[in-house]
Design a protein around this motif. Structure first.
Motif, mmCIF file in Angstrom:
data_model
loop_
_atom_site.group_PDB
_atom_site.id
_atom_site.type_symbol
_atom_site.label_atom_id
_atom_site.label_comp_id
_atom_site.label_asym_id
_atom_site.label_seq_id
_atom_site.Cartn_x
_atom_site.Cartn_y
_atom_site.Cartn_z
ATOM 1 N N UNK A 1 -3.195 -7.069 1.927
ATOM 2 C CA UNK A 1 -3.344 -5.606 1.902
ATOM 3 C C UNK A 1 -4.488 -5.214 0.952
ATOM 4 N N UNK A 2 -4.596 -5.939 -0.152
ATOM 5 C CA UNK A 2 -5.678 -5.632 -1.098
ATOM 6 C C UNK A 2 -7.041 -5.974 -0.491
ATOM 7 N N UNK A 3 -7.096 -7.111 0.230
ATOM 8 C CA UNK A 3 -8.359 -7.502 0.866
ATOM 9 C C UNK A 3 -8.810 -6.456 1.876
ATOM 10 N N UNK A 4 -7.855 -5.781 2.494
ATOM 11 C CA UNK A 4 -8.214 -4.736 3.457
ATOM 12 C C UNK A 4 -8.609 -3.437 2.779
ATOM 13 N N UNK A 5 -8.480 -3.393 1.478
ATOM 14 C CA UNK A 5 -8.945 -2.221 0.741
ATOM 15 C C UNK A 5 -7.917 -1.100 0.668
ATOM 16 N N UNK B 1 -16.153 -3.015 5.046
ATOM 17 C CA UNK B 1 -16.922 -3.110 3.816
ATOM 18 C C UNK B 1 -16.020 -3.562 2.671
ATOM 19 N N UNK B 2 -14.852 -2.927 2.578
ATOM 20 C CA UNK B 2 -13.909 -3.266 1.500
ATOM 21 C C UNK B 2 -13.457 -4.715 1.640
ATOM 22 N N UNK B 3 -13.228 -5.144 2.880
ATOM 23 C CA UNK B 3 -12.777 -6.504 3.103
ATOM 24 C C UNK B 3 -13.870 -7.487 2.699
ATOM 25 N N UNK B 4 -15.108 -7.170 3.103
ATOM 26 C CA UNK B 4 -16.239 -8.032 2.745
ATOM 27 C C UNK B 4 -16.382 -8.128 1.231
ATOM 28 N N UNK C 1 -5.290 -15.272 2.715
ATOM 29 C CA UNK C 1 -5.312 -13.814 2.871
ATOM 30 C C UNK C 1 -6.615 -13.233 2.325
ATOM 31 N N UNK C 2 -7.185 -13.909 1.323
ATOM 32 C CA UNK C 2 -8.465 -13.479 0.740
ATOM 33 C C UNK C 2 -9.659 -13.896 1.610
ATOM 34 N N UNK C 3 -9.394 -14.716 2.645
ATOM 35 C CA UNK C 3 -10.488 -15.177 3.505
ATOM 36 C C UNK C 3 -11.220 -16.361 2.922
ATOM 37 N N UNK C 4 -10.566 -17.098 2.008
ATOM 38 C CA UNK C 4 -11.261 -18.202 1.336
ATOM 39 C C UNK C 4 -11.014 -19.550 1.999
ATOM 40 N N UNK C 5 -10.127 -19.576 3.002
ATOM 41 C CA UNK C 5 -9.750 -20.854 3.571
ATOM 42 C C UNK C 5 -10.931 -21.537 4.265
#
Lengths: 113, 238
Positions: free
Chosen positions: A56-60, B4-7, B70-74
């Motif tokens: 959820x945090x990664x999605x902002x 943008x926030x996800x990136x 979940x952070x996209x680091x995998x």
């Protein structure tokens, strides 16, 4: 007691957004709050809370910062962002529609068909 | 959801990896400790409360792995692992590594060379405006045999064409020679210098080419070349 795996996909995110929207709170506090607000009917598995929080945090939708907890330990507090507030509203409406639909089906009786 | 926030969040994770890892550890430690506090308040001894809190939280590593995912680091982690594995394997067998690298280098070099040639000769247009209309001129002897055309001949043809029809400057397809009709891709002879404005962006190359191949005034078919025993023809479009 409904365990986390019984919750519909995506419901945990919605519950997190709602819990965080009331006031900034740390991860453990989110579990307690959901448990308290659901009257003990919902218990989130502890291990599944953090991946959901990170997602959820990664999605902002939420933002975190470190602060002091009530017993003077360093804790990571989460708060809702503006995007998170919009998402909470959208998801709440979706949930209401879904819930009303399911309730409608479940309350059907033979004579009303 | 904002891309943008996800990136930003993923970038943040990548650049502050260590901080994120220690933050994750600290956050989970806090959680377990707070749960142990609550258990202790129900009358369970501290040591037992801590054990139970840890047990109920479950194994740490899968949770942390899910958090990283979940952070996209995998993807990043797996790529780094693959690269490390590749480097280790290559170090173990330097002969194989040398052959692999040489094979790759030769393959890439050959491909680059072929592409460069095709690009220059086939794909890129000539550096002139309307390059499709350029023609080359050959002189065909009466007995047959194609040769180059002397500049002096061209000047002669040009001046005789001027003399016969000084103001004409349009195509005259009906007057091409028989060879021209069969061998030329160009449908007609056209006025030359005015059709050859050099491209400003490739000025030096174009200027050099202009000096070699261009003529200062319109040149028109037919030329009065019969007297010299040769016929001029538009042989082929460049």
């Amino acid at each position: 007691v409904a365990k986390q795996q019984d919750l519909l996909q995506g419901t945990l995110d919605l519950l997190i957004l709602k819990a965080v929207s009331l006031e900034p709170v740390h991860g453990y506090g989110i579990l307690l709050r959901i448990q308290q607000l659901s009257g003990g009917r919902l218990q989130i598995q502890q291990g599944s809370l953090y991946p959901a929080l990170y997602r959820v945090e990664t999605r902002g939708w939420i933002k975190s910062e470190w602060g002091e907890s009530e017993n003077n330990r360093r804790a990571k507090y989460y708060r809702l962002t503006a995007a998170g507030r919009r998402q909470l509203q959208t998801e709440t409406e979706t949930w209401s529609r879904l819930s009303a639909g399911v309730t409608g089906v479940l309350s059907a009786e033979p004579e009303r068909l | 959801m904002s891309l943008f926030a996800r990136g930003l969040s993923i970038l943040d994770g990548v650049f502050r990896r260590n901080r994120m890892e220690s933050g994750m550890d600290e956050e989970i430690r806090f959680h377990v400790a707070r749960y142990a506090d609550d258990l202790e308040r129900t009358g369970i001894p501290r040591a037992e409360a801590e054990r139970r809190a840890r047990r109920e939280f479950g194994p740490l590593e899968p949770v942390k792995e899910e958090c990283r995912q979940a952070r996209g680091l995998r993807l990043l982690d797996e790529t780094v692992q693959d690269l490390r594995y590749a480097v280790r394997s290559l170090r173990r067998s330097p002969g194989f590594a040398a052959v692999s690298i040489l094979t790759l280098a030769t393959g890439i070099g050959a491909n680059t060379a072929i592409f460069t040639l095709v690009d220059r000769w086939v794909l890129r247009p000539l550096p002139y405006h309307d390059a499709g209309n350029l023609v080359s001129i050959s002189t065909v002897a009466a007995k047959g045999g194609v040769g180059t055309t002397a500049a002096a001949d061209l000047y002669d043809w040009r001046s005789s064409a001027k003399a016969s029809k000084p103001s004409a400057d349009g195509p005259s397809p009906s007057t091409r020679s028989p060879q021209a009709a069969t061998r030329s891709r160009s449908s007609a002879w056209r006025p030359m210098p005015s059709s050859f404005p050099c491209s400003a962006s490739r000025r030096s190359l174009a200027a050099a080419s202009c000096r070699r191949t261009m003529f200062p005034a319109p040149l028109r078919w037919p030329f009065s070349a019969a007297a010299s025993g040769t016929r001029a023809s538009v042989a082929a479009a460049m």
